[in-house]
Motif scaffolding. Structure first.
Motif, short mmCIF file in Angstrom:
data_model
loop_
_atom_site.label_atom_id
_atom_site.label_comp_id
_atom_site.label_asym_id
_atom_site.label_seq_id
_atom_site.Cartn_x
_atom_site.Cartn_y
_atom_site.Cartn_z
N LEU A 59 40.05 3.14 -7.22
CA LEU A 59 40.70 2.59 -8.40
C LEU A 59 41.83 1.64 -8.01
O LEU A 59 42.02 0.60 -8.65
CB LEU A 59 41.25 3.74 -9.26
N ILE A 60 42.58 1.99 -6.97
CA ILE A 60 43.66 1.12 -6.51
C ILE A 60 43.11 -0.20 -6.01
O ILE A 60 43.63 -1.28 -6.34
CB ILE A 60 44.49 1.82 -5.42
N SER A 61 42.03 -0.12 -5.21
CA SER A 61 41.44 -1.35 -4.67
C SER A 61 40.87 -2.21 -5.79
O SER A 61 40.98 -3.43 -5.76
CB SER A 61 40.34 -1.01 -3.65
N ASP A 62 40.27 -1.57 -6.79
CA ASP A 62 39.74 -2.33 -7.91
C ASP A 62 40.86 -2.97 -8.71
O ASP A 62 40.72 -4.09 -9.22
CB ASP A 62 38.90 -1.42 -8.81
N HIS A 201 33.72 -14.03 -10.39
CA HIS A 201 34.69 -12.98 -10.09
C HIS A 201 34.61 -11.83 -11.09
O HIS A 201 34.74 -10.66 -10.71
CB HIS A 201 36.11 -13.58 -10.10
N ILE A 202 34.39 -12.16 -12.35
CA ILE A 202 34.30 -11.10 -13.35
C ILE A 202 33.07 -10.23 -13.11
O ILE A 202 33.12 -8.99 -13.25
CB ILE A 202 34.26 -11.71 -14.77
N MET A 203 31.97 -10.84 -12.71
CA MET A 203 30.76 -10.07 -12.43
C MET A 203 30.96 -9.15 -11.23
O MET A 203 30.48 -8.00 -11.22
CB MET A 203 29.58 -11.02 -12.20
N ALA A 204 31.69 -9.63 -10.22
CA ALA A 204 32.00 -8.77 -9.07
C ALA A 204 32.90 -7.62 -9.51
O ALA A 204 32.75 -6.48 -9.05
CB ALA A 204 32.68 -9.59 -7.97
N ALA A 227 33.18 9.64 -1.17
CA ALA A 227 32.61 8.68 -2.11
C ALA A 227 33.65 7.63 -2.52
O ALA A 227 33.30 6.47 -2.78
CB ALA A 227 32.08 9.40 -3.35
N ASP A 228 34.91 8.03 -2.55
CA ASP A 228 35.97 7.10 -2.96
C ASP A 228 36.15 5.96 -1.96
O ASP A 228 36.12 4.79 -2.35
CB ASP A 228 37.28 7.87 -3.18
N PRO A 229 36.35 6.24 -0.64
CA PRO A 229 36.45 5.11 0.30
C PRO A 229 35.16 4.31 0.42
O PRO A 229 35.20 3.09 0.64
CB PRO A 229 36.83 5.80 1.63
N ILE A 230 34.00 4.99 0.29
CA ILE A 230 32.74 4.25 0.34
C ILE A 230 32.66 3.27 -0.83
O ILE A 230 32.20 2.13 -0.68
CB ILE A 230 31.55 5.23 0.32
N CYS A 231 33.13 3.72 -1.99
CA CYS A 231 33.17 2.84 -3.16
C CYS A 231 34.10 1.65 -2.89
O CYS A 231 33.79 0.52 -3.28
CB CYS A 231 33.67 3.62 -4.38
N ILE A 235 33.26 -2.31 -3.01
CA ILE A 235 34.00 -3.32 -3.78
C ILE A 235 34.41 -4.47 -2.87
O ILE A 235 34.32 -5.65 -3.26
CB ILE A 235 35.23 -2.68 -4.44
N ALA A 236 34.87 -4.15 -1.65
CA ALA A 236 35.29 -5.20 -0.71
C ALA A 236 34.12 -6.12 -0.36
O ALA A 236 34.28 -7.34 -0.26
CB ALA A 236 35.87 -4.57 0.55
N ILE A 237 32.95 -5.52 -0.17
CA ILE A 237 31.75 -6.33 0.12
C ILE A 237 31.43 -7.24 -1.06
O ILE A 237 31.08 -8.42 -0.89
CB ILE A 237 30.56 -5.42 0.45
#
Length: 337
Positions: A59-62, A201-204, A227-231, A235-237
């Motif tokens: 959530l923070i990364s998003d 960007h919005i689609m990503a 699952a959280d860090p994998i998510c 997101i980074a990819i």
């Protein structure tokens, strides 16, 4: 009672604020970007607060992705306004490349964020922390809804974007009239490219929100903390994949590369020009992109002294115009052969 001077100051401030918003709201694209910027920025802070509260890197990364998307939206907003400025004596080609520069800088920022997210995610994957998932799903779902609103709004705006026609005039030196080309660059192609970048960007972001929802469900029902860090890595990819085309295309334009779409077309145009009556050779051809899909070209033609210059210049312009070169500069060199 408020003193008169204070009233005047308040009135002037209100007028300045109104005048600053007028260029934004006078155009549909810039207005849509501005409104979604406010919505995106508000929810980015909501995600950040809940991400810290629930200790969710996903959530923070998003949220940071959304914040940096806000910088992209802001850059796109500025570019959409600047690109409509009229050409002047210092910027004779106009300001259409503002969108290219904004896209390039924004892409570099997003790549930096991607590396930061991956490094943090790898550390958490090795030693996964406890994640408070009670409110994670609800906030992630809200983020998905926000992004879906953005996709609908910008796809709708992009699909109804108007295409502006233009014409060219050729003077006695073989130079086409640039004024309509400027309007085409700043109002049509430029705006379309900006909206494409924003939509990308919005689609990503949308896919990132889906990833956070999936990770929250895995944590809640299966206790899979990794699952959280994998998510987050996911997101980074998505961030990287979304900005690589933007960086590549903007870098090629800034480096004055010949437009890729013309690579296979220009040789055919050269052959057609060589078949014009009186043309001996083509010298010093140069083709580049002003911004987005607005292509400009310049070339020198060695022609017979008996050749008709108006015929050659007119037909040369028509040949390259059909290939997508909307502004063409032709120099004729008369030679005895």
């Amino acid at each position: 009672m408020i003193p008169l001077t204070e009233r005047e100051s308040t009135y002037r401030s209100a007028e300045m604020f109104k005048n600053s918003l007028r260029p934004i709201f006078s155009n549909r694209n810039s207005r849509d970007i501005f409104l979604f910027l406010l919505l995106n920025l508000s929810f980015a802070f909501v995600e950040l607060i809940y991400g810290v509260w629930t200790n969710s890197l996903g959530l923070i990364s998003d949220s940071f992705h959304m914040l940096f998307d806000c910088t992209g939206l802001l850059a796109g907003l500025a570019a959409s306004v600047i690109s409509r400025w009229k050409p002047d004596d210092k910027f004779s080609y106009g300001y259409g490349r503002a969108e290219v520069l904004a896209g390039f800088v924004n892409g570099l920022f997003l790549i930096f964020v991607s590396f930061f997210i991956v490094s943090e995610a790898v550390e958490r994957a090795i030693e996964p922390p406890e994640v408070n998932h009670d409110r994670l799903f609800a906030v992630s779902l809200m983020g998905l809804i926000v992004n879906l609103i953005g996709i609908y709004a910008f796809q709708h705006a992009h699909s109804h974007a108007s295409q502006h026609g233009h014409s060219h005039r050729t003077d006695s030196h073989g130079r086409s009239d640039r004024s309509n080309g400027h309007r085409y660059a700043s109002r049509s192609s430029g705006q379309s490219q900006i909206m494409k970048g924003v939509l990308l960007h919005i689609m990503a972001d949308t896919l990132g929100s889906v990833g956070v929802i999936v990770s929250s469900l895995l944590v809640q029902y299966f206790g899979w903390m990794r699952a959280d860090p994998i998510c987050s890595i996911f997101i980074a990819i998505l961030i990287t994949l979304s900005v690589v085309p933007l960086i590549r295309d903007s870098a090629l334009i800034l480096m004055q590369r010949q437009p890729v779409s013309l690579d296979d077309v220009l040789p055919q145009c050269y052959q057609k020009v060589m078949h014009l009556a009186g043309v001996y050779s083509i010298q010093e051809p140069h083709f580049w992109a002003l911004c987005s899909d607005t292509h400009v070209g310049a070339l020198k033609l060695e022609v017979s002294k008996a050749a008709d210059p108006i015929y050659i210049m007119t037909h040369a312009r028509l040949i390259f115009d059909a290939a997508g070169v909307k502004q063409l500069y032709v120099q004729l060199d008369f030679a005895d052969m």
